[in-house]
Scaffold this motif. Structure first.
Motif, PDB file in Angstrom:
ATOM      1  N   ALA A  39       0.822  -1.210   0.000  1.00 36.85           N
ATOM      2  CA  ALA A  39       0.000   0.000   0.000  1.00 36.85           C
ATOM      3  C   ALA A  39       0.860   1.266   0.000  1.00 36.85           C
ATOM      4  O   ALA A  39       0.415   2.331  -0.439  1.00 36.85           O
ATOM      5  CB  ALA A  39      -0.934   0.008   1.201  1.00 36.85           C
ATOM      6  N   LYS A  40       2.091   1.157   0.452  1.00 33.74           N
ATOM      7  CA  LYS A  40       2.972   2.327   0.503  1.00 33.74           C
ATOM      8  C   LYS A  40       3.319   2.841  -0.884  1.00 33.74           C
ATOM      9  O   LYS A  40       3.525   4.037  -1.067  1.00 33.74           O
ATOM     10  CB  LYS A  40       4.246   2.005   1.288  1.00 33.74           C
ATOM     11  N   TYR A  41       3.400   1.962  -1.883  1.00 31.33           N
ATOM     12  CA  TYR A  41       3.713   2.415  -3.234  1.00 31.33           C
ATOM     13  C   TYR A  41       2.635   3.383  -3.738  1.00 31.33           C
ATOM     14  O   TYR A  41       2.944   4.397  -4.365  1.00 31.33           O
ATOM     15  CB  TYR A  41       3.852   1.228  -4.188  1.00 31.33           C
ATOM     16  N   ALA A  42       1.379   3.080  -3.437  1.00 32.78           N
ATOM     17  CA  ALA A  42       0.286   3.987  -3.824  1.00 32.78           C
ATOM     18  C   ALA A  42       0.401   5.308  -3.063  1.00 32.78           C
ATOM     19  O   ALA A  42       0.176   6.384  -3.628  1.00 32.78           O
ATOM     20  CB  ALA A  42      -1.061   3.337  -3.556  1.00 32.78           C
ATOM     21  N   GLU A  43       0.772   5.239  -1.803  1.00 29.39           N
ATOM     22  CA  GLU A  43       0.932   6.455  -0.993  1.00 29.39           C
ATOM     23  C   GLU A  43       2.063   7.329  -1.537  1.00 29.39           C
ATOM     24  O   GLU A  43       1.911   8.542  -1.693  1.00 29.39           O
ATOM     25  CB  GLU A  43       1.222   6.053   0.450  1.00 29.39           C
ATOM     26  N   TRP A  44       3.209   6.721  -1.834  1.00 30.83           N
ATOM     27  CA  TRP A  44       4.333   7.483  -2.378  1.00 30.83           C
ATOM     28  C   TRP A  44       3.932   8.159  -3.683  1.00 30.83           C
ATOM     29  O   TRP A  44       4.317   9.290  -3.958  1.00 30.83           O
ATOM     30  CB  TRP A  44       5.532   6.590  -2.643  1.00 30.83           C
ATOM     31  N   THR A  45       3.167   7.434  -4.495  1.00 29.33           N
ATOM     32  CA  THR A  45       2.752   7.964  -5.800  1.00 29.33           C
ATOM     33  C   THR A  45       1.791   9.126  -5.637  1.00 29.33           C
ATOM     34  O   THR A  45       1.971  10.178  -6.251  1.00 29.33           O
ATOM     35  CB  THR A  45       2.118   6.850  -6.647  1.00 29.33           C
ATOM     36  N   THR A  46       0.787   8.970  -4.800  1.00 32.96           N
ATOM     37  CA  THR A  46      -0.177  10.058  -4.637  1.00 32.96           C
ATOM     38  C   THR A  46       0.474  11.295  -4.037  1.00 32.96           C
ATOM     39  O   THR A  46       0.049  12.417  -4.325  1.00 32.96           O
ATOM     40  CB  THR A  46      -1.411   9.644  -3.803  1.00 32.96           C
ATOM     41  N   ASP A  47       1.526  11.112  -3.240  1.00 32.51           N
ATOM     42  CA  ASP A  47       2.248  12.264  -2.705  1.00 32.51           C
ATOM     43  C   ASP A  47       2.947  13.068  -3.802  1.00 32.51           C
ATOM     44  O   ASP A  47       3.325  14.218  -3.579  1.00 32.51           O
ATOM     45  CB  ASP A  47       3.290  11.818  -1.668  1.00 32.51           C
ATOM     46  N   CYS A  48       3.120  12.481  -4.976  1.00 34.86           N
ATOM     47  CA  CYS A  48       3.795  13.154  -6.104  1.00 34.86           C
ATOM     48  C   CYS A  48       2.816  13.782  -7.091  1.00 34.86           C
ATOM     49  O   CYS A  48       3.233  14.385  -8.085  1.00 34.86           O
ATOM     50  CB  CYS A  48       4.697  12.163  -6.838  1.00 34.86           C
ATOM     51  N   ILE A  49       1.532  13.647  -6.837  1.00 34.52           N
ATOM     52  CA  ILE A  49       0.518  14.223  -7.730  1.00 34.52           C
ATOM     53  C   ILE A  49       0.206  15.637  -7.259  1.00 34.52           C
ATOM     54  O   ILE A  49       0.027  15.888  -6.057  1.00 34.52           O
ATOM     55  CB  ILE A  49      -0.748  13.339  -7.757  1.00 34.52           C
TER      56      ILE A  49
END
Length: 124
Positions: A39-49
């Motif tokens: 789930a952290k990969y999705a979190e890291w990604t959304t932090d870059c949007i």
């Protein structure tokens, strides 16, 4: 039982992506085995949007492919590029096609650890 009826296709990152973020794997990112919780990969990604995307759009669909595990202290670069929304998930309204789709790839030492695609549609 499967969460979805059809398996997802493998993603392929587009050319000419640019770095939009960096993350160092922290202890809070890890599961009991010392690997990054998926789930952290999705979190890291959304932090870059960009915040304006989330202010004006909602997520219609997203997919993440996990390519390699990451561990404590590793440096991950997050790359991105906006692409044309695929026909099968395009959303239209009276103003036309307002969907926006972004591809992401997390890399460690130049090698892919995950790929993701997020499609957004406007709040109506």
């Amino acid at each position: 039982k499967n969460a979805i009826e059809e398996p997802c296709d493998r993603l392929k990152s587009p050319a000419q992506m640019e770095v939009v973020g960096k993350h160092i794997v922290k202890y809070s990112d890890l599961d009991a085995l010392g690997h990054t919780n998926n789930a952290k990969y999705a979190e890291w990604t959304t932090d870059c949007i960009a915040p304006e995307i989330f202010r004006n759009y909602r997520v219609k669909e997203f997919q993440i492919n996990f390519n390699a595990e990451t561990k404590l202290g590793e440096h991950i670069e997050i790359w991105s590029k906006e692409i044309e929304t695929p026909e099968n998930i395009r959303s239209t309204n009276a103003l036309g096609d307002d969907s926006r789709t972004f591809c992401f790839e997390g890399k460690r030492d130049g090698k892919s650890v995950y790929e993701a695609i997020f499609t957004f549609i406007p709040y109506l």
